[in-house]
Design a protein around this motif. Sequence first.
Motif, PDB file in Angstrom:
ATOM      1  N   TYR A   7     -42.299 -54.123   8.765  1.00  0.00           N
ATOM      2  CA  TYR A   7     -43.084 -55.841   8.251  1.00  0.00           C
ATOM      3  C   TYR A   7     -42.778 -54.907   6.518  1.00  0.00           C
ATOM      4  CZ  TYR A   7     -46.098 -56.238  11.857  1.00  0.00           C
ATOM      5  OH  TYR A   7     -46.315 -56.627  12.917  1.00  0.00           O
ATOM      6  N   LEU A   8     -41.366 -55.014   6.195  1.00  0.00           N
ATOM      7  CA  LEU A   8     -41.347 -54.685   4.771  1.00  0.00           C
ATOM      8  C   LEU A   8     -41.168 -55.971   4.296  1.00  0.00           C
ATOM      9  CD1 LEU A   8     -38.793 -51.490   5.034  1.00  0.00           C
ATOM     10  CD2 LEU A   8     -41.121 -51.898   4.163  1.00  0.00           C
ATOM     11  N   VAL A   9     -41.115 -56.619   2.503  1.00  0.00           N
ATOM     12  CA  VAL A   9     -40.801 -57.739   2.061  1.00  0.00           C
ATOM     13  C   VAL A   9     -38.994 -57.924   1.912  1.00  0.00           C
ATOM     14  CG1 VAL A   9     -41.696 -59.309   0.363  1.00  0.00           C
ATOM     15  CG2 VAL A   9     -43.116 -58.157   1.018  1.00  0.00           C
ATOM     16  N   PRO A  10     -38.977 -58.482   3.064  1.00  0.00           N
ATOM     17  CA  PRO A  10     -37.262 -59.219   1.922  1.00  0.00           C
ATOM     18  C   PRO A  10     -36.917 -58.849   1.606  1.00  0.00           C
ATOM     19  CG  PRO A  10     -37.593 -60.494   3.760  1.00  0.00           C
ATOM     20  CD  PRO A  10     -39.268 -59.845   3.116  1.00  0.00           C
ATOM     21  N   ALA A  64     -36.939 -50.742  -1.834  1.00  0.00           N
ATOM     22  CA  ALA A  64     -37.697 -50.846  -1.345  1.00  0.00           C
ATOM     23  C   ALA A  64     -38.706 -49.758  -2.128  1.00  0.00           C
ATOM     24  CB  ALA A  64     -36.817 -48.973  -0.584  1.00  0.00           C
ATOM     25  N   VAL A  65     -38.460 -49.675  -3.526  1.00  0.00           N
ATOM     26  CA  VAL A  65     -39.418 -49.246  -4.911  1.00  0.00           C
ATOM     27  C   VAL A  65     -40.401 -50.251  -4.490  1.00  0.00           C
ATOM     28  CG1 VAL A  65     -38.093 -49.427  -6.727  1.00  0.00           C
ATOM     29  CG2 VAL A  65     -40.172 -47.710  -7.163  1.00  0.00           C
ATOM     30  N   GLU A  66     -39.868 -51.593  -4.620  1.00  0.00           N
ATOM     31  CA  GLU A  66     -40.647 -52.554  -4.942  1.00  0.00           C
ATOM     32  C   GLU A  66     -42.053 -52.742  -3.496  1.00  0.00           C
ATOM     33  OE1 GLU A  66     -38.062 -55.284  -7.647  1.00  0.00           O
ATOM     34  OE2 GLU A  66     -38.158 -55.175  -5.732  1.00  0.00           O
ATOM     35  N   ASN A  67     -41.424 -52.190  -1.955  1.00  0.00           N
ATOM     36  CA  ASN A  67     -42.112 -52.193  -1.383  1.00  0.00           C
ATOM     37  C   ASN A  67     -43.474 -51.494  -1.696  1.00  0.00           C
ATOM     38  OD1 ASN A  67     -41.373 -54.037   1.087  1.00  0.00           O
ATOM     39  ND2 ASN A  67     -39.903 -54.107   0.774  1.00  0.00           N
ATOM     40  N   ALA A 107     -35.090 -41.123  -2.750  1.00  0.00           N
ATOM     41  CA  ALA A 107     -35.611 -41.853  -3.560  1.00  0.00           C
ATOM     42  C   ALA A 107     -33.897 -42.337  -4.036  1.00  0.00           C
ATOM     43  CB  ALA A 107     -35.263 -40.416  -5.001  1.00  0.00           C
ATOM     44  N   GLU A 108     -32.850 -42.120  -3.139  1.00  0.00           N
ATOM     45  CA  GLU A 108     -31.357 -42.722  -3.432  1.00  0.00           C
ATOM     46  C   GLU A 108     -31.112 -43.642  -3.005  1.00  0.00           C
ATOM     47  OE1 GLU A 108     -30.417 -40.085  -0.052  1.00  0.00           O
ATOM     48  OE2 GLU A 108     -32.138 -40.018  -1.697  1.00  0.00           O
ATOM     49  N   ARG A 109     -31.896 -44.319  -2.461  1.00  0.00           N
ATOM     50  CA  ARG A 109     -32.161 -45.912  -2.049  1.00  0.00           C
ATOM     51  C   ARG A 109     -33.091 -46.808  -2.248  1.00  0.00           C
ATOM     52  NH1 ARG A 109     -27.629 -44.864  -0.014  1.00  0.00           N
ATOM     53  NH2 ARG A 109     -27.218 -44.477   2.583  1.00  0.00           N
ATOM     54  N   ALA A 110     -33.676 -45.743  -3.511  1.00  0.00           N
ATOM     55  CA  ALA A 110     -34.735 -46.792  -3.765  1.00  0.00           C
ATOM     56  C   ALA A 110     -35.004 -48.571  -4.233  1.00  0.00           C
ATOM     57  CB  ALA A 110     -35.708 -46.005  -5.309  1.00  0.00           C
ATOM     58  N   HIS A 111     -33.539 -48.341  -4.620  1.00  0.00           N
ATOM     59  CA  HIS A 111     -33.135 -49.965  -5.291  1.00  0.00           C
ATOM     60  C   HIS A 111     -32.343 -50.363  -4.251  1.00  0.00           C
ATOM     61  CE1 HIS A 111     -35.332 -49.055  -8.836  1.00  0.00           C
ATOM     62  NE2 HIS A 111     -34.280 -47.621  -8.638  1.00  0.00           N
ATOM     63  N   GLU A 164     -34.880 -45.376   7.933  1.00  0.00           N
ATOM     64  CA  GLU A 164     -35.110 -45.365   6.509  1.00  0.00           C
ATOM     65  C   GLU A 164     -35.972 -46.562   5.869  1.00  0.00           C
ATOM     66  OE1 GLU A 164     -30.333 -44.140   4.621  1.00  0.00           O
ATOM     67  OE2 GLU A 164     -31.160 -46.527   5.086  1.00  0.00           O
ATOM     68  N   GLN A 165     -36.062 -47.777   6.718  1.00  0.00           N
ATOM     69  CA  GLN A 165     -37.079 -48.534   6.541  1.00  0.00           C
ATOM     70  C   GLN A 165     -38.553 -48.101   6.703  1.00  0.00           C
ATOM     71  OE1 GLN A 165     -36.381 -52.984   7.818  1.00  0.00           O
ATOM     72  NE2 GLN A 165     -34.145 -52.012   8.256  1.00  0.00           N
ATOM     73  N   GLN A 166     -38.444 -47.384   7.879  1.00  0.00           N
ATOM     74  CA  GLN A 166     -39.983 -47.244   8.574  1.00  0.00           C
ATOM     75  C   GLN A 166     -39.666 -45.727   7.567  1.00  0.00           C
ATOM     76  OE1 GLN A 166     -42.578 -47.067   9.432  1.00  0.00           O
ATOM     77  NE2 GLN A 166     -42.009 -46.821  11.826  1.00  0.00           N
ATOM     78  N   ARG A 167     -38.926 -44.681   6.714  1.00  0.00           N
ATOM     79  CA  ARG A 167     -39.459 -44.136   6.042  1.00  0.00           C
ATOM     80  C   ARG A 167     -40.368 -44.679   4.685  1.00  0.00           C
ATOM     81  NH1 ARG A 167     -33.978 -40.921   6.672  1.00  0.00           N
ATOM     82  NH2 ARG A 167     -34.063 -40.345   4.394  1.00  0.00           N
ATOM     83  N   VAL A 168     -39.739 -46.519   4.158  1.00  0.00           N
ATOM     84  CA  VAL A 168     -40.323 -46.531   3.491  1.00  0.00           C
ATOM     85  C   VAL A 168     -41.573 -47.327   4.095  1.00  0.00           C
ATOM     86  CG1 VAL A 168     -40.226 -49.031   2.189  1.00  0.00           C
ATOM     87  CG2 VAL A 168     -37.810 -47.774   2.560  1.00  0.00           C
ATOM     88  N   CYS A 169     -41.598 -47.508   5.285  1.00  0.00           N
ATOM     89  CA  CYS A 169     -43.485 -47.853   5.051  1.00  0.00           C
ATOM     90  C   CYS A 169     -44.548 -46.338   5.685  1.00  0.00           C
ATOM     91  CB  CYS A 169     -43.328 -48.398   6.858  1.00  0.00           C
ATOM     92  SG  CYS A 169     -41.801 -50.117   7.453  1.00  0.00           S
TER      93      CYS A 169
END
Length: 265
Positions: A90-93, A97-100, A126-130, A140-145
């Motif tokens: 459920y991330l906004v595509p 990452a940081v905006e999510n 951190a290095e994937r934030a943008h 990585e997506q699950q870690r953003v969640c």
Amino acid sequence: MLLELDHVSKIYGDLHAVDDLSLSVQEGEWLAIVGSSGSGKTTLMNIIGCMDAPSKGTATLEGRELNDLNASQLADVRKNVIGLVFQKFYLVPHLTAVENVMVAQYYHSVVNEKQAMEALENVGLAERAHHLPGQLSGGEQQRVCIARALINCPKLILADEPTGNLDEANERIVLDLFRKLHEQGTTIIVVTHDSLVASCAQREIMLNHGVLAGERWNDDVARQRYVEAGGKPASIGKGDESARSAEESSMPVGFDTVTKSAKTR
Ligand code: ADP
Ligand code: MG
């Protein structure tokens, strides 16, 4: 106890998705809920997460009976006490990452990019934030969640099959994150098919067709702490006099059998 379920049932027509379950969870505990597909795990999570109400029985979180709260009070509990992690991300595509992560802050009326970045740092991203979600691996997506779920320092993390879409390496990273959060005092309830994920928890309960079919502790110190705090074994039963703990009840399927067969599905 942080959470108390007292004779909780969720009934759809003839189907008892959760059947007369009593369960307490102590603050700081790490509990796994296991069982095969359709056994009522998500239904139970939704009740604990204030996203659904039981048909019978009561759920009490931090001493507040959830049945007594109105919609906006329930929303406050979800916002302030609980962090949710799902199998689907459920991330906004079209947001990075940081905006999510900042979307979650928005719901708490504090949008602070520095804090959102710190949350991503905490999960090693951190290095994937943008990057956009589509440019990130499943792990990585699950870690953003997880970063998103942690934005308000929730007391209770509810994770429904959090590693269901992940390979073993990413599963390990997510489990390490949970371990770190648990060490920091966060209470974790994780629903899982996976016996390895379940074995990381201090206690496991097993559901089978909505019925409590087993309970076991993996951590004796945690068990002792729970008992000393007045914690009782999880149980099923119509009334207190006929309540049966999982140990006393006839277990239709062995604990190991179910988790193992679930894993090979
Ligand atoms: P699990 O997460 O363990 O796979 P669920 O909690 O999703 O299981 O579902 C438990 C049972 O309840 C299943 O038989 C499912 O079909 C049923 N169920 C879940 N939600 C609903 C609903 N909204 N209406 C009717 N039946 C439902
Ligand atoms: Mg489910």
